[in-house]
Design an enzyme around this catalytic site. Structure first.
Site, PDB file in Angstrom:
ATOM      1  N   PRO A 195       0.821  -1.211   0.000  1.00  0.00           N
ATOM      2  CG  PRO A 195      -0.853  -1.582   1.578  1.00  0.00           C
ATOM      3  CD  PRO A 195       0.467  -2.112   1.093  1.00  0.00           C
ATOM      4  CD  GLU A 196       2.443   3.123  -4.544  1.00  0.00           C
ATOM      5  OE1 GLU A 196       2.358   4.307  -4.928  1.00  0.00           O
ATOM      6  OE2 GLU A 196       2.708   2.185  -5.312  1.00  0.00           O
TER       7      GLU A 196
END
Length: 283
Positions: free
Chosen positions: A2-3
């Protein structure tokens, strides 16, 4: 992994159940994830009120009363989900306990926050709030791309003279916080900049155009609930859908989405990671 948009989406989903609420009981079901949990973590969380829930780079930070902060990193497969609360028009019931529910927080008012991580690449730690920026996980991280300190002058100065590819420079968390592979590919495509170009060889005027485009892409992704490619889910268990709007990422062999461009998206490898670009319009 996840960013920034995915982590921010999770934070926003958790906030209604956690901010201002007391952790009535904390269950820690194993001694570690990526690293060992802090000593007596369950005991130190139980009975504490969550004063504020915020994000720094790809970390969720829960500031607790008593000047301590819970640091959470989702890793590659970690999910933080909420149950036992009303989300919009729907009531989300508590699910049956799952094998990889490693940390469970029973909140006052009936909400339950569950950290589930099959691969156990996530992490949690507790640290003094007052010195949090000096914590080993947060020390040296650059400015937030949606914050006021990240502007055209700052980015131009940080990229000047750098011999690394511009994609690698934007992925450097010491330069800008929270950007990852997906969104850097998308930003560079919108900017028409080849990700292989040396950062220090790009004209300052072109570097300056990256700042509003970074904000634009991140804000669009947050509004879409992030991108769900494999494991990522929002706090209510729903998938994000920004992946349906990708212009280049994971679109190798497809036509370029830039208006008037008849190029084709290609996949190359940079530093062991996939890069997607259109050689026709990215220079």
């Amino acid at each position: 992994m996840p960013e920034l948009p995915e982590v921010e989406t999770v934070r926003r989903g958790l906030a209604p159940a956690m901010e201002g609420a007391v952790i009535e009981t904390a269950h820690v079901n194993r001694p570690d994830l990526r690293w060992p949990f802090p000593e007596r973590m369950a005991e130190r969380l139980t009975g504490r009120r969550v004063e504020r829930l915020r994000r720094r780079s790809k970390y969720i930070l829960a500031d607790l009363e008593g000047d301590e902060t819970l640091i959470v990193h989702l890793g590659m497969s970690g999910r933080m989900t909420v149950s036992g609360v009303r989300l919009g028009r729907f009531h989300v019931d508590h699910p049956a306990p799952a094998k990889h529910d490693h940390v469970v927080l029973e909140m006052a008012g009936g909400a339950r926050v569950t950290f589930n991580d099959p691969r156990r690449f996530g992490a949690m730690d507790l640290a003094p709030t007052a010195t949090l920026e000096q914590h080993r996980l947060l020390r040296g991280i650059g400015p937030e791309p949606l914050g006021n300190t990240f502007d055209e002058t700052y980015l131009t100065e940080r990229l000047a003279g750098r011999a690394v590819p511009v994609k690698a420079a934007l992925l450097d968390q010491k330069i800008v916080a929270g950007l990852g592979n997906i969104y850097v590919c998308e930003v560079l495509h919108r900017a028409g900049i080849d990700p292989r170009r040396k950062a220090g060889r790009i004209a300052p005027a072109r570097v300056a155009t990256l700042v509003p485009l970074i904000r634009e892409v991140l804000e669009e992704a947050i509004a879409s609930g992030g991108s769900s490619l494999k494991d990522y889910r929002q706090a209510d268990g729903a998938m994000g859908y920004f992946q349906h709007g990708f212009r280049v990422y994971d679109r190798a062999g497809e036509g370029c989405a830039t208006e008037g461009c008849d190029g084709t998206v290609e996949r190359i490898v940079q530093s062991g990671r996939s890069t997607f670009l259109c050689r026709h319009c990215q220079r």
